[in-house]
Write a protein that holds these residues in place. Sequence first.
Motif, PDB file in Angstrom:
ATOM      1  N   GLN B 158       0.695  -1.081   0.111  1.00 29.27           N
ATOM      2  CA  GLN B 158       0.023  -0.002   0.057  1.00 29.27           C
ATOM      3  C   GLN B 158       0.918   1.378   0.003  1.00 29.27           C
ATOM      4  O   GLN B 158       0.305   2.309  -0.049  1.00 29.27           O
ATOM      5  CB  GLN B 158      -1.032  -0.075   1.159  1.00 29.27           C
ATOM      6  N   ASP B 159       2.186   1.163   0.382  1.00 30.82           N
ATOM      7  CA  ASP B 159       2.953   2.331   0.212  1.00 30.82           C
ATOM      8  C   ASP B 159       3.599   2.681  -1.099  1.00 30.82           C
ATOM      9  O   ASP B 159       4.054   3.921  -1.106  1.00 30.82           O
ATOM     10  CB  ASP B 159       4.200   1.800   1.251  1.00 30.82           C
ATOM     11  N   PHE B 160       3.269   1.878  -2.028  1.00 29.32           N
ATOM     12  CA  PHE B 160       3.754   2.358  -3.383  1.00 29.32           C
ATOM     13  C   PHE B 160       2.624   1.921  -4.481  1.00 29.32           C
ATOM     14  O   PHE B 160       2.017   0.866  -4.249  1.00 29.32           O
ATOM     15  CB  PHE B 160       5.062   1.960  -3.760  1.00 29.32           C
ATOM     16  N   GLU B 280       6.920   3.189 -13.784  1.00 27.29           N
ATOM     17  CA  GLU B 280       7.294   4.309 -12.777  1.00 27.29           C
ATOM     18  C   GLU B 280       6.743   3.767 -11.219  1.00 27.29           C
ATOM     19  O   GLU B 280       5.613   3.120 -11.345  1.00 27.29           O
ATOM     20  CB  GLU B 280       6.665   5.656 -12.892  1.00 27.29           C
ATOM     21  N   ILE B 281       7.511   3.936 -10.205  1.00 24.90           N
ATOM     22  CA  ILE B 281       6.951   3.772  -8.999  1.00 24.90           C
ATOM     23  C   ILE B 281       6.589   4.800  -8.265  1.00 24.90           C
ATOM     24  O   ILE B 281       7.682   5.608  -8.128  1.00 24.90           O
ATOM     25  CB  ILE B 281       7.910   2.469  -8.143  1.00 24.90           C
ATOM     26  N   TYR B 282       5.495   4.972  -7.708  1.00 23.77           N
ATOM     27  CA  TYR B 282       5.069   6.267  -7.065  1.00 23.77           C
ATOM     28  C   TYR B 282       4.842   5.825  -5.784  1.00 23.77           C
ATOM     29  O   TYR B 282       4.531   4.939  -5.212  1.00 23.77           O
ATOM     30  CB  TYR B 282       3.569   6.581  -7.870  1.00 23.77           C
ATOM     31  N   ASP B 283       5.091   6.705  -5.012  1.00 19.19           N
ATOM     32  CA  ASP B 283       5.016   6.956  -3.458  1.00 19.19           C
ATOM     33  C   ASP B 283       3.422   7.233  -3.285  1.00 19.19           C
ATOM     34  O   ASP B 283       3.042   8.299  -3.797  1.00 19.19           O
ATOM     35  CB  ASP B 283       5.853   8.158  -2.744  1.00 19.19           C
ATOM     36  N   THR B 284       2.594   6.530  -2.406  1.00 19.34           N
ATOM     37  CA  THR B 284       1.336   6.799  -2.199  1.00 19.34           C
ATOM     38  C   THR B 284       1.065   7.731  -1.119  1.00 19.34           C
ATOM     39  O   THR B 284      -0.034   7.862  -0.547  1.00 19.34           O
ATOM     40  CB  THR B 284       0.420   5.353  -2.065  1.00 19.34           C
ATOM     41  N   HIS B 285       2.210   7.921  -0.226  1.00 22.34           N
ATOM     42  CA  HIS B 285       2.016   8.655   1.048  1.00 22.34           C
ATOM     43  C   HIS B 285       1.370  10.060   0.483  1.00 22.34           C
ATOM     44  O   HIS B 285       1.987  10.675  -0.175  1.00 22.34           O
ATOM     45  CB  HIS B 285       3.314   8.753   1.781  1.00 22.34           C
ATOM     46  N   PRO B 286       0.228  10.360   1.382  1.00 22.71           N
ATOM     47  CA  PRO B 286      -0.195  11.686   0.961  1.00 22.71           C
ATOM     48  C   PRO B 286       0.657  12.963   0.881  1.00 22.71           C
ATOM     49  O   PRO B 286       0.555  13.939   0.270  1.00 22.71           O
ATOM     50  CB  PRO B 286      -1.474  11.890   2.067  1.00 22.71           C
ATOM     51  N   GLU B 287       1.751  13.136   1.818  1.00 18.94           N
ATOM     52  CA  GLU B 287       2.465  14.022   1.651  1.00 18.94           C
ATOM     53  C   GLU B 287       3.738  13.893   0.875  1.00 18.94           C
ATOM     54  O   GLU B 287       4.523  14.794   0.771  1.00 18.94           O
ATOM     55  CB  GLU B 287       3.227  14.251   3.030  1.00 18.94           C
ATOM     56  N   ASN B 288       3.879  12.611   0.115  1.00 18.74           N
ATOM     57  CA  ASN B 288       4.937  12.546  -0.940  1.00 18.74           C
ATOM     58  C   ASN B 288       4.454  12.055  -2.126  1.00 18.74           C
ATOM     59  O   ASN B 288       5.070  11.197  -2.558  1.00 18.74           O
ATOM     60  CB  ASN B 288       5.993  11.855  -0.163  1.00 18.74           C
ATOM     61  N   ARG B 289       3.445  12.393  -2.437  1.00 16.89           N
ATOM     62  CA  ARG B 289       2.833  11.685  -3.841  1.00 16.89           C
ATOM     63  C   ARG B 289       3.704  12.146  -5.053  1.00 16.89           C
ATOM     64  O   ARG B 289       3.677  13.369  -5.587  1.00 16.89           O
ATOM     65  CB  ARG B 289       1.307  12.237  -4.362  1.00 16.89           C
ATOM     66  N   VAL B 320      18.084  10.139  -3.592  1.00 17.71           N
ATOM     67  CA  VAL B 320      17.448  11.245  -2.953  1.00 17.71           C
ATOM     68  C   VAL B 320      15.978  10.896  -2.489  1.00 17.71           C
ATOM     69  O   VAL B 320      15.299  11.328  -1.437  1.00 17.71           O
ATOM     70  CB  VAL B 320      17.715  12.557  -3.580  1.00 17.71           C
ATOM     71  N   THR B 321      15.352  10.629  -3.707  1.00 12.73           N
ATOM     72  CA  THR B 321      13.985  10.272  -3.526  1.00 12.73           C
ATOM     73  C   THR B 321      13.600   9.065  -2.780  1.00 12.73           C
ATOM     74  O   THR B 321      12.711   8.997  -1.935  1.00 12.73           O
ATOM     75  CB  THR B 321      13.206  10.064  -4.982  1.00 12.73           C
ATOM     76  N   LEU B 322      14.666   8.075  -2.799  1.00 14.96           N
ATOM     77  CA  LEU B 322      14.276   6.899  -1.877  1.00 14.96           C
ATOM     78  C   LEU B 322      14.540   7.301  -0.303  1.00 14.96           C
ATOM     79  O   LEU B 322      13.686   6.899   0.319  1.00 14.96           O
ATOM     80  CB  LEU B 322      15.463   6.094  -2.233  1.00 14.96           C
ATOM     81  N   GLU B 323      15.555   8.178  -0.204  1.00 15.90           N
ATOM     82  CA  GLU B 323      15.484   8.601   1.294  1.00 15.90           C
ATOM     83  C   GLU B 323      14.320   9.058   1.785  1.00 15.90           C
ATOM     84  O   GLU B 323      13.841   8.911   2.869  1.00 15.90           O
ATOM     85  CB  GLU B 323      16.749   9.409   1.480  1.00 15.90           C
ATOM     86  N   ASN B 324      13.871  10.033   0.970  1.00 14.83           N
ATOM     87  CA  ASN B 324      12.505  10.744   1.186  1.00 14.83           C
ATOM     88  C   ASN B 324      11.419   9.694   1.532  1.00 14.83           C
ATOM     89  O   ASN B 324      10.515  10.148   2.538  1.00 14.83           O
ATOM     90  CB  ASN B 324      11.955  11.857   0.060  1.00 14.83           C
ATOM     91  N   PHE B 325      11.353   8.698   0.733  1.00 15.31           N
ATOM     92  CA  PHE B 325      10.525   7.560   0.876  1.00 15.31           C
ATOM     93  C   PHE B 325      10.572   7.007   2.383  1.00 15.31           C
ATOM     94  O   PHE B 325       9.527   6.707   2.933  1.00 15.31           O
ATOM     95  CB  PHE B 325      10.578   6.938  -0.183  1.00 15.31           C
TER      96      PHE B 325
END
Lengths: 433, 433
Positions: B158-160, B280-289, B320-325
């Motif tokens: 559910q996270d991505f 593409e793999i997207y982040d589903t977190h509401p603050e990091n879509r 960088v994006t991975l660390e944010n995730f």
Amino acid sequence: MSISLKPYIGSRDFYPDEMRFRSWMFSVQRKICSSYGYGEYSTPILEPLELYAAKSSEEIVSDQLYRFTDRGDREVAIRPELTPSLARIVSARAKELPVPIRMFNIGNFMRYERPGRGRLREFYQLNVDLIGSASASADVEIVSMGAEILKGYGAKNQDFLIRISDRRLMSSYFSDLSSDSLRKLGRLLDKKEKISPEDFQKELLQVKDDKTFSEKVDSFLSLDLEGAFNLSEQEKLDSDAVMHLRQVISDLEKLGFADCLKFDPAIMRGFDYYTGLIFEIYDTHPENRRALFGGGRYDKLMGLFGKHDLPAVGFGMGDVTLENFLKIHELIHEDTQNSAGIYLTLFSKEMMDHNMKIAALLRAGGLEVETSLEPTKKLGRQFEIAEKKNRKFAVVIGEDEILNKMIRIKNLQTGEQKDVSEDDMVSVLREGF
Amino acid sequence: MSISLKPYIGSRDFYPDEMRFRSWMFSVQRKICSSYGYGEYSTPILEPLELYAAKSSEEIVSDQLYRFTDRGDREVAIRPELTPSLARIVSARAKELPVPIRMFNIGNFMRYERPGRGRLREFYQLNVDLIGSASASADVEIVSMGAEILKGYGAKNQDFLIRISDRRLMSSYFSDLSSDSLRKLGRLLDKKEKISPEDFQKELLQVKDDKTFSEKVDSFLSLDLEGAFNLSEQEKLDSDAVMHLRQVISDLEKLGFADCLKFDPAIMRGFDYYTGLIFEIYDTHPENRRALFGGGRYDKLMGLFGKHDLPAVGFGMGDVTLENFLKIHELIHEDTQNSAGIYLTLFSKEMMDHNMKIAALLRAGGLEVETSLEPTKKLGRQFEIAEKKNRKFAVVIGEDEILNKMIRIKNLQTGEQKDVSEDDMVSVLREGF
């Protein structure tokens, strides 16, 4: 348009075989550094040019630096060495980092040199530094870590020689020379072994035009530790330096390096920033007599950043000379060469789903599984591919195996085959047969 | 002269705390890639400029490349991405490397971009590539490895979201467009989410000045898999592409990704060299879509080196994006933050020899030991330093301990102390208390 397939001159491509070797080299370095409580760090590949203009050796800055102007008109350089970056980041957090600071880095560096044996334009280097202590114990720790890394690869004391000296010996012995002449003398001694005796004598006269000078240099180069001590008592040598050196050597002897340790006033090390202890580790192999790596104490470098001085000592160990050392002494870890992992053959397209399930189970069990993507009924051909890929085992799954919840495992080295249940397959493959 | 203590703009210093995190990130990537039988490789930081002039996206070459002329008058560039180097080294050994070739790299790259969230000038990236197979299974393996790496950090489905499409869909749907207009349309769709709807409509008319064009684009973007299949039956969409995509999606569903998988004709991916599957793999977190990473199939790239074509598929995952995730999902491994290792206090100078002996024994037992170099009788001060250094245990050795062949261990988190014999110290410290 035809594009060259070669890497940029003086740099290397590491295919998986070479990379396994490199990763093993680095893993031993990481293990030893961690065991001494050193933390790994990393800095950018680009630095402002001014960082090197002030800090590196003149040769590097004027002849060897990869420098350019970026799109924002900044003068930058690809790092030719790490110490200036280390000084920068330590100065940036001088207040927060609890001294002594123990850190190491493994990174790539570039110098515009003529590529040759042991010398490339892009090389990798381990840098180990201990910052914030001026004690002999700090020097002992750094020198012994260098030697312990070689021993971590399986080297014996007889495989290398630690040559050790102190920058202050030369400056006190030749106290009548200007600092400029001293620097010239240092550079000349540094390259003594690479030039002819005639050229050496000729250049000596350029440092000081005096016939007795050559004799004085000779007697300096032939100093032993007792001689140095006697001269220090006569105030002809810096007595702090001699006492410090005696302590370092005595401690290193106690740590088990008595038989591979030598006081050698001839060693210089290239960098201008060294202020005290200097050392080099030499290869004693008759076919590879050369300096492998070295380092020293640089107590003034941190002060150049406008903050307070911080005593520091460290060394750098390049990957090219290290690889030569390991190969000539036959110290290659077998894991870097042996076959490993599993090749999962594919009998027919319909079995792909089942294969993927088995592969997932094996991977979850910690195993390396490469799967065949093209189905074929020709098992011999699949085994050939598996062998070419240097796999240890091939796994075969046919309709019978699916029905019986089994897999067939072939050891590609011995040819031996085993039928194993899905429940047992992870443990059988982990243990090997 | 005062030198800036900051790293070059858009690049980072990694102190040991940050480095522990980065090393953990990379170790999970290495573990997953190895479990699929991928071999790690590495290429130089510099490449000839011509390698990118022909292979990379136009934006990278004209605006983002760090390029310069070396001292030997060669035009070179710091690598902005890895794929051209990979194509080079695979072409160089095309005959020896057994297909399919499975390789991964973790390296640093530079692009001259405006630094911002998730975007730096120097970044690290994992590149994973499977070369020599055009099958749907190859695409499935690559996409699932990307997702498995996220799961390797502890992420849940559910996270991505995996968004998947095929480059051939657009080119067949808009078969009336010139290849130049197609490229423009692709770029426009790529940035659709970053510009206003008005600007999007305006730019659409620049691709094709036709009022019905906007509707056609809308209906393309709203295609679902069934709709695509129906259109392919009517020969309005490339039927190979649709069948391939259905197979890939069906296989990924079987591998457990049904709930985080979406066919999405809107995704484009920047690079011009993609020829088939893109994802593409997207982040589903509401603050990091946002897109975390992605990849695709590039069957024509190898052929550009003058050798035969080799089908290939791969992805790149930036740090960088991975660390944010990882941070926003709180997936930080505790080892990257916990205290660890031993701080060995020093009571008096005379005890240094004994301390070094104990340290060597503990290190030989696999423990991390940082030693105090400055003797002090003030134990409280030494414990403070040990805590600042985030060590787990402090070890104290006084005269009584030496006499009794014991050491005293203090757990710095609980404050608990234990006296342990030298024989038992390694096992007690390894197990902890």
